[in-house]
Motif scaffolding. Sequence first.
Motif, PDB file in Angstrom:
ATOM      1  N   VAL A   1      -9.604  -7.599   9.453  1.00 32.33           N
ATOM      2  CA  VAL A   1      -8.380  -7.192   8.787  1.00 32.33           C
ATOM      3  C   VAL A   1      -8.568  -5.789   8.209  1.00 32.33           C
ATOM      4  O   VAL A   1      -9.546  -5.521   7.516  1.00 32.33           O
ATOM      5  N   ARG A   2      -7.654  -4.906   8.517  1.00 35.61           N
ATOM      6  CA  ARG A   2      -7.697  -3.553   7.954  1.00 35.61           C
ATOM      7  C   ARG A   2      -7.186  -3.594   6.518  1.00 35.61           C
ATOM      8  O   ARG A   2      -5.990  -3.725   6.273  1.00 35.61           O
ATOM      9  N   LEU A   3      -8.083  -3.489   5.560  1.00 36.44           N
ATOM     10  CA  LEU A   3      -7.714  -3.622   4.155  1.00 36.44           C
ATOM     11  C   LEU A   3      -6.836  -2.486   3.655  1.00 36.44           C
ATOM     12  O   LEU A   3      -6.075  -2.663   2.709  1.00 36.44           O
ATOM     13  N   ASP A   4      -6.900  -1.325   4.292  1.00 39.04           N
ATOM     14  CA  ASP A   4      -6.067  -0.211   3.849  1.00 39.04           C
ATOM     15  C   ASP A   4      -4.580  -0.517   3.994  1.00 39.04           C
ATOM     16  O   ASP A   4      -3.745   0.064   3.304  1.00 39.04           O
ATOM     17  N   ARG A   5      -4.231  -1.482   4.839  1.00 37.26           N
ATOM     18  CA  ARG A   5      -2.834  -1.898   4.981  1.00 37.26           C
ATOM     19  C   ARG A   5      -2.306  -2.526   3.697  1.00 37.26           C
ATOM     20  O   ARG A   5      -1.104  -2.622   3.497  1.00 37.26           O
ATOM     21  N   PHE A   6      -3.206  -2.990   2.848  1.00 37.35           N
ATOM     22  CA  PHE A   6      -2.811  -3.704   1.634  1.00 37.35           C
ATOM     23  C   PHE A   6      -3.108  -2.900   0.376  1.00 37.35           C
ATOM     24  O   PHE A   6      -3.178  -3.444  -0.712  1.00 37.35           O
ATOM     25  N   SER A   7      -3.295  -1.621   0.502  1.00 39.87           N
ATOM     26  CA  SER A   7      -3.602  -0.756  -0.632  1.00 39.87           C
ATOM     27  C   SER A   7      -2.438  -0.740  -1.625  1.00 39.87           C
ATOM     28  O   SER A   7      -1.284  -0.533  -1.231  1.00 39.87           O
TER      29      SER A   7
ATOM     30  N   GLN B   1       0.123   2.092  -1.542  1.00 41.28           N
ATOM     31  CA  GLN B   1       1.173   2.037  -0.531  1.00 41.28           C
ATOM     32  C   GLN B   1       2.479   1.491  -1.105  1.00 41.28           C
ATOM     33  O   GLN B   1       3.554   1.811  -0.627  1.00 41.28           O
TER      34      GLN B   1
END
Length: 85
Positions: A17-23, A26
Motif C-alpha cells: 500500500v502506498r502510504l503517501d496516498r493517505f497523507s 492531502q
Amino acid sequence: RVRMVPCGPVYHTGNGVRLDRFSPAQFADRRAELRASFGIPVDASVVTIMGRLVREKGYRAFFEAARGLAAVHPKAHFMVIGDTV
C-alpha cells in the motif's frame, strides 16, 4: 521455547500500500469538513482501525483499547473503517 521462525535473516515485504496516498496534508483543506460530517470536533483526537471486518484483524483488541483510552481521554473519537470481502 517455541521457535516459529528459523534462525537467520528476516525480510519484510510490506503490504504493497502506498502510504503517501493517505497523507493528512492531502486532505488539509477538507479536514474540518470531514470531521464535521462525522460529528468530530476539530480539537479531538481520532483513533482508527481499517481493514476487513474479520476476527483476525484484531477488532476486539481495538475495542478494549478504546474503552481504556476513552476513560483517560474523554474527547477521543474512535472509528472503524472496513467491510467484509
